[in-house]
Design a protein around this motif. Sequence first.
Motif, PDB file in Angstrom:
ATOM      1  N   THR A  69       0.830  -1.207   0.000  1.00 18.67           N
ATOM      2  CA  THR A  69       0.000   0.000   0.000  1.00 18.67           C
ATOM      3  C   THR A  69       0.863   1.255   0.000  1.00 18.67           C
ATOM      4  O   THR A  69       0.531   2.257  -0.646  1.00 18.67           O
ATOM      5  CB  THR A  69      -0.936   0.000   1.222  1.00 18.67           C
ATOM      6  OG1 THR A  69      -1.613  -1.258   1.305  1.00 18.67           O
ATOM      7  CG2 THR A  69      -1.973   1.100   1.111  1.00 18.67           C
ATOM      8  N   ASP A 105      -7.424  11.446   3.097  1.00 19.73           N
ATOM      9  CA  ASP A 105      -8.608  11.052   3.861  1.00 19.73           C
ATOM     10  C   ASP A 105      -9.382   9.940   3.170  1.00 19.73           C
ATOM     11  O   ASP A 105     -10.389   9.462   3.707  1.00 19.73           O
ATOM     12  CB  ASP A 105      -9.523  12.271   4.070  1.00 19.73           C
ATOM     13  CG  ASP A 105      -8.903  13.299   4.993  1.00 19.73           C
ATOM     14  OD1 ASP A 105      -8.126  12.893   5.879  1.00 19.73           O
ATOM     15  OD2 ASP A 105      -9.183  14.508   4.830  1.00 19.73           O
ATOM     16  N   ASP A 106      -8.939   9.561   1.988  1.00 18.05           N
ATOM     17  CA  ASP A 106      -9.592   8.476   1.262  1.00 18.05           C
ATOM     18  C   ASP A 106      -9.473   7.174   2.057  1.00 18.05           C
ATOM     19  O   ASP A 106      -8.505   6.960   2.784  1.00 18.05           O
ATOM     20  CB  ASP A 106      -8.957   8.310  -0.116  1.00 18.05           C
ATOM     21  CG  ASP A 106      -9.778   7.400  -1.022  1.00 18.05           C
ATOM     22  OD1 ASP A 106      -9.600   6.176  -0.895  1.00 18.05           O
ATOM     23  OD2 ASP A 106     -10.583   7.908  -1.821  1.00 18.05           O
ATOM     24  N   SER A 107     -10.454   6.293   1.881  1.00 18.77           N
ATOM     25  CA  SER A 107     -10.504   5.058   2.677  1.00 18.77           C
ATOM     26  C   SER A 107      -9.320   4.139   2.415  1.00 18.77           C
ATOM     27  O   SER A 107      -8.944   3.347   3.285  1.00 18.77           O
ATOM     28  CB  SER A 107     -11.807   4.304   2.376  1.00 18.77           C
ATOM     29  OG  SER A 107     -11.898   3.992   0.995  1.00 18.77           O
ATOM     30  N   GLN A 108      -8.706   4.223   1.236  1.00 19.63           N
ATOM     31  CA  GLN A 108      -7.584   3.334   0.952  1.00 19.63           C
ATOM     32  C   GLN A 108      -6.344   3.700   1.763  1.00 19.63           C
ATOM     33  O   GLN A 108      -5.418   2.897   1.889  1.00 19.63           O
ATOM     34  CB  GLN A 108      -7.262   3.367  -0.546  1.00 19.63           C
ATOM     35  CG  GLN A 108      -6.873   4.728  -1.075  1.00 19.63           C
ATOM     36  CD  GLN A 108      -6.600   4.685  -2.570  1.00 19.63           C
ATOM     37  OE1 GLN A 108      -6.117   3.678  -3.103  1.00 19.63           O
ATOM     38  NE2 GLN A 108      -6.934   5.756  -3.270  1.00 19.63           N
ATOM     39  N   TRP A 109      -6.321   4.918   2.325  1.00 22.23           N
ATOM     40  CA  TRP A 109      -5.222   5.341   3.195  1.00 22.23           C
ATOM     41  C   TRP A 109      -5.685   5.403   4.648  1.00 22.23           C
ATOM     42  O   TRP A 109      -5.182   6.179   5.436  1.00 22.23           O
ATOM     43  CB  TRP A 109      -4.666   6.702   2.766  1.00 22.23           C
ATOM     44  CG  TRP A 109      -4.595   6.916   1.286  1.00 22.23           C
ATOM     45  CD1 TRP A 109      -5.169   7.913   0.570  1.00 22.23           C
ATOM     46  CD2 TRP A 109      -3.888   6.107   0.338  1.00 22.23           C
ATOM     47  NE1 TRP A 109      -4.892   7.781  -0.757  1.00 22.23           N
ATOM     48  CE2 TRP A 109      -4.092   6.677  -0.931  1.00 22.23           C
ATOM     49  CE3 TRP A 109      -3.112   4.953   0.431  1.00 22.23           C
ATOM     50  CZ2 TRP A 109      -3.557   6.142  -2.093  1.00 22.23           C
ATOM     51  CZ3 TRP A 109      -2.576   4.413  -0.728  1.00 22.23           C
ATOM     52  CH2 TRP A 109      -2.799   5.000  -1.960  1.00 22.23           C
ATOM     53  N   GLU A 110      -6.669   4.556   4.982  1.00 20.61           N
ATOM     54  CA  GLU A 110      -7.241   4.580   6.324  1.00 20.61           C
ATOM     55  C   GLU A 110      -6.201   4.224   7.387  1.00 20.61           C
ATOM     56  O   GLU A 110      -6.197   4.795   8.481  1.00 20.61           O
ATOM     57  CB  GLU A 110      -8.415   3.602   6.390  1.00 20.61           C
ATOM     58  CG  GLU A 110      -9.110   3.562   7.738  1.00 20.61           C
ATOM     59  CD  GLU A 110     -10.273   2.584   7.752  1.00 20.61           C
ATOM     60  OE1 GLU A 110     -10.956   2.491   8.790  1.00 20.61           O
ATOM     61  OE2 GLU A 110     -10.495   1.915   6.720  1.00 20.61           O
ATOM     62  N   GLU A 127      -2.773  15.823  -7.284  1.00 18.50           N
ATOM     63  CA  GLU A 127      -3.724  15.870  -6.182  1.00 18.50           C
ATOM     64  C   GLU A 127      -3.688  14.556  -5.400  1.00 18.50           C
ATOM     65  O   GLU A 127      -3.584  13.481  -5.966  1.00 18.50           O
ATOM     66  CB  GLU A 127      -5.142  16.114  -6.708  1.00 18.50           C
ATOM     67  CG  GLU A 127      -5.310  17.470  -7.386  1.00 18.50           C
ATOM     68  CD  GLU A 127      -5.106  18.633  -6.434  1.00 18.50           C
ATOM     69  OE1 GLU A 127      -5.386  18.467  -5.227  1.00 18.50           O
ATOM     70  OE2 GLU A 127      -4.663  19.697  -6.886  1.00 18.50           O
ATOM     71  N   LEU A 128      -3.771  14.689  -4.088  1.00 17.99           N
ATOM     72  CA  LEU A 128      -3.754  13.508  -3.221  1.00 17.99           C
ATOM     73  C   LEU A 128      -4.670  13.752  -2.037  1.00 17.99           C
ATOM     74  O   LEU A 128      -4.541  14.755  -1.338  1.00 17.99           O
ATOM     75  CB  LEU A 128      -2.337  13.217  -2.733  1.00 17.99           C
ATOM     76  CG  LEU A 128      -2.192  12.068  -1.740  1.00 17.99           C
ATOM     77  CD1 LEU A 128      -2.535  10.735  -2.406  1.00 17.99           C
ATOM     78  CD2 LEU A 128      -0.789  12.023  -1.164  1.00 17.99           C
ATOM     79  N   ASN A 129      -5.605  12.838  -1.828  1.00 20.25           N
ATOM     80  CA  ASN A 129      -6.533  12.931  -0.716  1.00 20.25           C
ATOM     81  C   ASN A 129      -6.214  11.811   0.275  1.00 20.25           C
ATOM     82  O   ASN A 129      -6.608  10.658   0.077  1.00 20.25           O
ATOM     83  CB  ASN A 129      -7.983  12.821  -1.206  1.00 20.25           C
ATOM     84  CG  ASN A 129      -8.994  12.940  -0.074  1.00 20.25           C
ATOM     85  OD1 ASN A 129      -8.656  13.413   1.020  1.00 20.25           O
ATOM     86  ND2 ASN A 129     -10.224  12.518  -0.326  1.00 20.25           N
TER      87      ASN A 129
END
Length: 475
Positions: free
Chosen positions: A324, A341-346, A337-339
């Motif tokens: 990951t 808070d997205d679930s894949q970076w939980e 752009e990078l978020n």
Amino acid sequence: MQKSTRADTSAETLNSTHQCSGAVQMRIKNTNNHHDRLSQTKSMILTDVGKVTEPISRHRRNHSQHVLKDVVPPLEQLMVEKEGYLQKAKIADGGKKLRKNWSTSWIVLSSQKIDFHKESKQQALSNMKTGHKPESVDLRGAKIEWAKEKSSRKNVFQITTAAGNEFLLQSDIDFIILDWFHAIKNAIDRLPNDPSYPSRKLELFKIQRSSSTELLSRYDSDVKEQKPENLKSLMFRLHHSASGSSDKNRVKSRLKKFITRRPSLKTLQEKGLIKDQIFGSHLHTVCEREHSTVPWFVKKCIEAVEKRGLDVDGIYRVSGNLATIQKLKFIVNQEEELNLDDSQWEDIHVVTGALKMFFRELPEPLFPYSFFEPFVEAIKKQDNNARIEALKSLVQKLPLPNHDTMKVLFGHLNKIVAKASKNLMSTQSLGIVFGPTLLRAENEMGNMAIHMVYQNQIAELMLSEYNTIFGSEED
């Protein structure tokens, strides 16, 4: 009348001189006693060597077997180079990640492998005599590297085999682990990179021999059948086999031309086919592209950790999923752009792992190489106030991107320390994690263990005296 019993004496033929070492003795004994039976014995007088020499066969097949025996050296030739106790943890088996469990092992290093014994030296030796096989690691094609981020323990290095197995080895004693590291590295460097050698060489020998025999046998059978379609098929196979090497040469030639004519990285970047990389670029290059003194990725990660990771147990010490983390790295290198808070970076450990990887992959560390020795000399000072003043003076002389990024990072780590009662991360713990990542010598050949101590101490003092070194203003 008195009966007398006389036994017929047997005729014995003996060669008393024994001039011939291979002489055969014959003794035949006859008796009138009905309980005895006719017996005949033969005895072989051995040679002076004490054994009968095995005849050498001149048959082609037997001769080829003698040749094949010389291809692979016997196991007895694998001499033991080093042995002793180390802490061992297997973290991957064939590429599949495993739970990290440390255990003490008796380790035996030979010329091309390592044996891991769970027992003591005496028990390991007795088990080897009884046929018990320990866990072995083939060093052909293996890689060895220091793995400071894989464990909170000090002095940890990793061995990755060609089969995808990964092992961590560790010792608290610096000179012992350094000695093991160099011994294993030297053993790997002496071996060929192809892990299938010499078994692959033996296999190719067998294939070439069997394939040629099979081809000739097919040819004979097809000729006997006198079928045109069979002959045509056979001629095609023969032609295809003969032209195989030329086809390989043509492929190599085309690949060589493609490699020599391939566009440069700069050309691909100018055409927009490859975007500028974040990971692996110099800090000042990244900041110049972004028109900033602190990389935006560093700010993003710090913001995410302060938002949902300050209370997490072992933050920055616990490793996230490597696959990951690599995925996050790829997205950062390809997209603007990078978020987070997205679930894949939980998993917040993925974010912290990516941030540590960014600093670890800098071509020149956050503390520039030219500043390494001055920082080490500063931390060696006996007086604490003198050490702090020396560090402060050096920090002020740093290039602006290094100074500002360092200030933001250590300010963030101070917030981690403030929550030490929950996350269990003290200044010492963070110093162990970040010291070798942010501060390292350009050439670490001889003083790696000594440098490690200074790296940790510098990072700890930078944290504990943050306000004095960087000033009390907040970003």
